[in-house]
Design a protein around this motif. Structure first.
Motif, PDB file in Angstrom:
ATOM      1  N   VAL A  27     -10.140  -1.566 -36.717  1.00  9.95           N
ATOM      2  CA  VAL A  27      -9.304  -1.429 -36.419  1.00  9.95           C
ATOM      3  C   VAL A  27      -9.216  -1.713 -34.745  1.00  9.95           C
ATOM      4  CG1 VAL A  27      -6.788  -0.456 -35.894  1.00  9.95           C
ATOM      5  CG2 VAL A  27      -7.904  -1.039 -38.286  1.00  9.95           C
ATOM      6  N   ALA A  28      -9.983  -0.568 -34.012  1.00  8.43           N
ATOM      7  CA  ALA A  28     -10.008  -0.001 -32.608  1.00  8.43           C
ATOM      8  C   ALA A  28     -10.874  -1.408 -32.145  1.00  8.43           C
ATOM      9  CB  ALA A  28     -10.807   1.235 -32.675  1.00  8.43           C
ATOM     10  N   LYS A  29     -12.273  -1.817 -32.914  1.00  5.78           N
ATOM     11  CA  LYS A  29     -13.003  -2.504 -32.210  1.00  5.78           C
ATOM     12  C   LYS A  29     -11.291  -4.290 -32.564  1.00  5.78           C
ATOM     13  CE  LYS A  29     -17.136  -1.596 -34.455  1.00  5.78           C
ATOM     14  NZ  LYS A  29     -18.018  -1.426 -34.902  1.00  5.78           N
ATOM     15  N   GLN A  30     -10.822  -4.105 -33.214  1.00  2.90           N
ATOM     16  CA  GLN A  30      -9.618  -5.937 -33.325  1.00  2.90           C
ATOM     17  C   GLN A  30      -8.585  -5.733 -31.314  1.00  2.90           C
ATOM     18  OE1 GLN A  30      -8.618  -5.478 -37.262  1.00  2.90           O
ATOM     19  NE2 GLN A  30     -10.399  -6.723 -37.866  1.00  2.90           N
ATOM     20  N   PHE A  31      -8.695  -3.793 -31.955  1.00  3.29           N
ATOM     21  CA  PHE A  31      -7.298  -4.069 -30.294  1.00  3.29           C
ATOM     22  C   PHE A  31      -8.946  -4.094 -29.358  1.00  3.29           C
ATOM     23  CE2 PHE A  31      -4.535  -2.063 -32.457  1.00  3.29           C
ATOM     24  CZ  PHE A  31      -3.232  -2.059 -32.078  1.00  3.29           C
ATOM     25  N   GLN A  32      -9.711  -3.491 -28.941  1.00  9.28           N
ATOM     26  CA  GLN A  32     -11.024  -4.269 -28.050  1.00  9.28           C
ATOM     27  C   GLN A  32     -10.592  -5.482 -27.330  1.00  9.28           C
ATOM     28  OE1 GLN A  32     -14.500  -2.116 -29.128  1.00  9.28           O
ATOM     29  NE2 GLN A  32     -14.271  -0.491 -26.897  1.00  9.28           N
ATOM     30  N   ALA A  33     -11.232  -6.437 -28.387  1.00  8.21           N
ATOM     31  CA  ALA A  33     -11.042  -7.748 -28.461  1.00  8.21           C
ATOM     32  C   ALA A  33      -9.539  -8.483 -27.743  1.00  8.21           C
ATOM     33  CB  ALA A  33     -11.508  -8.264 -30.272  1.00  8.21           C
ATOM     34  N   LEU A  34      -8.267  -7.635 -27.713  1.00  6.88           N
ATOM     35  CA  LEU A  34      -7.331  -8.124 -27.621  1.00  6.88           C
ATOM     36  C   LEU A  34      -7.275  -7.416 -25.719  1.00  6.88           C
ATOM     37  CD1 LEU A  34      -4.712  -7.342 -30.400  1.00  6.88           C
ATOM     38  CD2 LEU A  34      -5.570  -9.308 -29.707  1.00  6.88           C
ATOM     39  N   GLY A  35      -8.110  -6.945 -25.547  1.00 14.87           N
ATOM     40  CA  GLY A  35      -8.442  -6.320 -23.866  1.00 14.87           C
ATOM     41  C   GLY A  35      -8.075  -4.468 -23.881  1.00 14.87           C
ATOM     42  N   ILE A  36      -7.716  -4.444 -24.872  1.00 14.92           N
ATOM     43  CA  ILE A  36      -7.759  -2.986 -24.883  1.00 14.92           C
ATOM     44  C   ILE A  36      -8.349  -1.967 -24.560  1.00 14.92           C
ATOM     45  CG2 ILE A  36      -6.106  -0.827 -25.882  1.00 14.92           C
ATOM     46  CD1 ILE A  36      -4.480  -3.540 -24.688  1.00 14.92           C
ATOM     47  N   PRO A  37      -8.920  -0.994 -23.708  1.00 17.98           N
ATOM     48  CA  PRO A  37      -9.793   0.363 -23.968  1.00 17.98           C
ATOM     49  C   PRO A  37      -9.503   1.124 -24.811  1.00 17.98           C
ATOM     50  CG  PRO A  37      -8.541  -0.034 -21.543  1.00 17.98           C
ATOM     51  CD  PRO A  37      -7.826  -0.787 -22.210  1.00 17.98           C
ATOM     52  N   VAL A  38     -10.810   1.592 -25.251  1.00 16.00           N
ATOM     53  CA  VAL A  38     -10.926   2.469 -26.635  1.00 16.00           C
ATOM     54  C   VAL A  38     -11.589   3.344 -25.980  1.00 16.00           C
ATOM     55  CG1 VAL A  38     -11.477   2.507 -28.992  1.00 16.00           C
ATOM     56  CG2 VAL A  38      -9.907   0.266 -28.299  1.00 16.00           C
ATOM     57  N   TYR A  39     -11.181   4.580 -26.467  1.00 19.96           N
ATOM     58  CA  TYR A  39     -11.518   5.480 -25.987  1.00 19.96           C
ATOM     59  C   TYR A  39     -12.016   6.685 -27.546  1.00 19.96           C
ATOM     60  CZ  TYR A  39     -13.206  10.641 -24.770  1.00 19.96           C
ATOM     61  OH  TYR A  39     -13.425  11.450 -24.792  1.00 19.96           O
ATOM     62  N   ILE A  40     -13.536   6.236 -27.939  1.00 22.98           N
ATOM     63  CA  ILE A  40     -13.232   6.486 -29.643  1.00 22.98           C
ATOM     64  C   ILE A  40     -14.375   8.364 -29.241  1.00 22.98           C
ATOM     65  CG2 ILE A  40     -14.702   6.336 -31.622  1.00 22.98           C
ATOM     66  CD1 ILE A  40     -13.331   3.996 -31.794  1.00 22.98           C
ATOM     67  N   ALA A  41     -12.940   9.454 -29.584  1.00 16.69           N
ATOM     68  CA  ALA A  41     -13.196  10.278 -29.368  1.00 16.69           C
ATOM     69  C   ALA A  41     -14.326  11.337 -30.204  1.00 16.69           C
ATOM     70  CB  ALA A  41     -11.927  11.630 -29.766  1.00 16.69           C
ATOM     71  N   ASP A  42     -14.377  10.388 -31.491  1.00 17.11           N
ATOM     72  CA  ASP A  42     -16.044  11.330 -32.316  1.00 17.11           C
ATOM     73  C   ASP A  42     -17.039  10.992 -31.855  1.00 17.11           C
ATOM     74  OD1 ASP A  42     -13.978  12.582 -33.913  1.00 17.11           O
ATOM     75  OD2 ASP A  42     -14.271  10.848 -35.506  1.00 17.11           O
ATOM     76  N   ASP A  43     -16.884  10.416 -30.730  1.00 17.08           N
ATOM     77  CA  ASP A  43     -17.935   9.057 -30.588  1.00 17.08           C
ATOM     78  C   ASP A  43     -18.354  10.078 -29.505  1.00 17.08           C
ATOM     79  OD1 ASP A  43     -18.487   6.861 -32.992  1.00 17.08           O
ATOM     80  OD2 ASP A  43     -18.167   5.414 -30.916  1.00 17.08           O
ATOM     81  N   GLU A  44     -17.451   9.961 -28.256  1.00 16.66           N
ATOM     82  CA  GLU A  44     -18.265  10.557 -26.897  1.00 16.66           C
ATOM     83  C   GLU A  44     -18.093  12.382 -27.645  1.00 16.66           C
ATOM     84  OE1 GLU A  44     -17.640   9.608 -24.519  1.00 16.66           O
ATOM     85  OE2 GLU A  44     -17.179   7.451 -25.076  1.00 16.66           O
ATOM     86  N   ALA A  45     -17.282  13.063 -28.201  1.00 13.93           N
ATOM     87  CA  ALA A  45     -17.370  14.922 -28.707  1.00 13.93           C
ATOM     88  C   ALA A  45     -19.508  14.257 -29.541  1.00 13.93           C
ATOM     89  CB  ALA A  45     -16.868  14.570 -29.714  1.00 13.93           C
ATOM     90  N   LYS A  46     -20.193  13.713 -29.806  1.00 13.61           N
ATOM     91  CA  LYS A  46     -21.263  13.905 -30.367  1.00 13.61           C
ATOM     92  C   LYS A  46     -22.087  13.444 -29.389  1.00 13.61           C
ATOM     93  CE  LYS A  46     -20.332  11.817 -34.588  1.00 13.61           C
ATOM     94  NZ  LYS A  46     -19.663  10.519 -35.223  1.00 13.61           N
ATOM     95  N   LYS A  47     -21.739  12.692 -28.172  1.00 15.46           N
ATOM     96  CA  LYS A  47     -22.135  12.520 -26.941  1.00 15.46           C
ATOM     97  C   LYS A  47     -22.370  14.149 -25.955  1.00 15.46           C
ATOM     98  CE  LYS A  47     -22.253   7.672 -26.192  1.00 15.46           C
ATOM     99  NZ  LYS A  47     -21.192   6.603 -25.619  1.00 15.46           N
ATOM    100  N   LEU A  48     -21.088  14.521 -26.335  1.00 13.29           N
ATOM    101  CA  LEU A  48     -21.207  16.144 -25.185  1.00 13.29           C
ATOM    102  C   LEU A  48     -21.672  16.843 -26.121  1.00 13.29           C
ATOM    103  CD1 LEU A  48     -17.105  15.655 -23.940  1.00 13.29           C
ATOM    104  CD2 LEU A  48     -19.652  15.778 -22.593  1.00 13.29           C
ATOM    105  N   MET A  49     -21.735  17.008 -27.054  1.00 15.72           N
ATOM    106  CA  MET A  49     -22.593  17.517 -28.001  1.00 15.72           C
ATOM    107  C   MET A  49     -24.084  17.446 -27.432  1.00 15.72           C
ATOM    108  SD  MET A  49     -20.354  17.727 -31.098  1.00 15.72           S
ATOM    109  CE  MET A  49     -20.569  19.260 -32.095  1.00 15.72           C
ATOM    110  N   ASN A  50     -24.619  16.745 -27.884  1.00 12.02           N
ATOM    111  CA  ASN A  50     -25.720  16.603 -27.145  1.00 12.02           C
ATOM    112  C   ASN A  50     -25.927  16.830 -25.503  1.00 12.02           C
ATOM    113  OD1 ASN A  50     -27.533  16.146 -29.388  1.00 12.02           O
ATOM    114  ND2 ASN A  50     -26.419  14.365 -29.774  1.00 12.02           N
ATOM    115  N   ARG A  51     -25.369  16.002 -24.873  1.00 14.24           N
ATOM    116  CA  ARG A  51     -25.262  16.735 -22.944  1.00 14.24           C
ATOM    117  C   ARG A  51     -24.811  18.050 -22.917  1.00 14.24           C
ATOM    118  NH1 ARG A  51     -22.762  11.300 -21.876  1.00 14.24           N
ATOM    119  NH2 ARG A  51     -20.877  12.492 -21.640  1.00 14.24           N
TER     120      ARG A  51
END
Length: 195
Positions: A17-41
């Motif tokens: 669903v998020a990708k479909q909103f992105q296709a409409l030009g809406i910026p999307v922040y995926i909290a789980d993905d960012e959390a994983k990156k931050l947990m490694n960084r």
């Protein structure tokens, strides 16, 4: 800038669903993905997680996800402790990301939007739902996991009914074409609401 929260139980299809909103030009922040990156960084998160769960929380300086999953998914107290370390950092990262966006609204996708209180920062909320059996089928295919582990995650999340009762919109994600239509409709309603 309006913040629209996007949530739903595991396997409901939030990312689709998020990708479909992105296709409409809406910026999307995926909290789980960012959390994983931050947990490694983040050195601070690493230090705190090692203090909580031991050095095994990281393997070759990378988050040891299977080890951590075993520690948290059948232990609500450990899950709470881990979230207390990770979520403030994700919230602060989101605020910085938000400042750089130019759009009528942004989507903040989070599986635990209600559970961690992040819904309070959202102007509107969309919950994505799908039949439980379909969700389990998707997860078995996607995650190389077991029904027992899936059920443990589901048990740690709010029920669809609880999420829906606090949401402004509901998107049922069973059929891709129907979902696209619901996304377009929801997008139009949001744009009209915030105009």
């Amino acid at each position: 800038m309006k913040i629209v929260g996007l949530t739903g139980g595991i396997g409901s299809g939030k990312t689709t669903v998020a990708k479909q909103f992105q296709a409409l030009g809406i910026p999307v922040y995926i909290a789980d993905d960012e959390a994983k990156k931050l947990m490694n960084r983040s050195k601070i998160i690493k230090r705190k997680l090692k203090a909580l769960f031991g050095d095994e929380a990281y393997k070759d300086n990378t988050l040891n996800r299977p080890f951590l999953a075993d520690k948290i998914f059948n232990n609500a107290e450990n899950l709470k402790k881990m979230n207390a370390v990770v979520h403030p950092k994700v919230a602060s990262h989101f605020k910085n990301w938000l400042k750089k966006q130019i759009a009528p609204y942004v989507l903040k996708e989070s599986a635990i939007l209600f559970e961690n209180g992040a819904y309070k920062d959202c102007d509107l909320i969309i919950t994505v739902t799908a039949p439980l059996e379909l969700r389990k089928k998707r997860l078995l295919k996607r995650d190389n996991t077991t029904l027992e582990k899936i059920q443990a995650i589901i048990n740690n999340q709010w029920s669809d009914e609880s999420k829906i009762s606090k949401s402004h919109f509901v998107i049922t994600n069973k059929d891709l074409e129907e979902t696209k239509q619901q996304v377009q409709l929801t997008h139009n309603k949001i744009v009209n609401l915030i105009a």
